[in-house]
Design an enzyme around this catalytic site. Sequence first.
Site: not given
Ligand code: FPP
Length: 261
Positions: A24, A27, A69, A71-73, A75, A198, A200, A211
């Site tokens: 996480d 962004g 996730s 849920e990420n769809w 975004r 969380r 999530s 752990e």
């Molecule tokens: C959460 O950060 C991160 C993600 C939703 C994507 C994670 C993906 C990668 C690290 C790259 C792709 C992975 C692979 C295996 C090639 P966020 O965007 O929710 O951050 P924020 O909470 O600061 O907004």
Amino acid sequence: MNEYCKKWGLDPNKLPKHVGIVMDGNGRWASQKKRPRLFGHNEGVKRVEEITEFSGNIGIEALTLFAFSDENWRRPEEEVSGLMGLLRWFIRKESKRIFENNVRFRVIGDRQKLSLDILDLIVNLEQKTSSNTGMHLCVALSYGGHGEILRAVKKIVAKVEVGEVFVNDIDSSLFESCLDTAGLPALDMFIRTSGEFRVSNFLLWQLAYAEMFFEPAPWPDFNMEKYVHLLNEFSCRQRRFGLTPEQKIPPTFNASKCGLL
Ligand code: FPP
């Protein structure tokens, strides 16, 4: 002794077998630098490569990374397609290295929502690495714990319907064999970066005796030193699996297989 463990001061006998990471903070990391969110995801991929290689080198048996996730769809379209593009790029670029490093690649999640070309890349890499014997690299993509549990329930109901399984035979072992993570060691260690407390919807069933570690740094800043620090903390945790401190827990103890779950 494993030379990497020695170099980093890790006790190989006290390491988790299976680590799950919620990556996480990409962004926010990018926003702080006044850059677009995808810049953060891009940097995040570099940490994926480093942490994967390091985990394999120190003898971790399975590493599950939460990349996208269910849920990420929802975004913004630009971010979704950017993340899918990164995954495509990652698989194309890393497949040779993953194979040569003896890693077994697997994607968990709802494959029905993935585009055909990504699905093709995934299935090819899964097949290509299926005979490898090293670490499992498991990427949670279009993944949610609720969805995974529901998929497992449907598989079991289908088995009951055709008479392959009786209702009284349903136990945790059968249930686990129907999860996306079937065959992987029990999850020992959960890490979430970026200071959020969380879960999530990540590996809900598997978290039973893991752990938990909540790391303040965002994923793009999660370097080897920080990982090693958490692994050393893990080594110091006393895991009891519901037993008393006086009861000896064998190193190979698996709560689910011992019928405790
Ligand atoms: C959460 O950060 C991160 C993600 C939703 C994507 C994670 C993906 C990668 C690290 C790259 C792709 C992975 C692979 C295996 C090639 P966020 O965007 O929710 O951050 P924020 O909470 O600061 O907004």
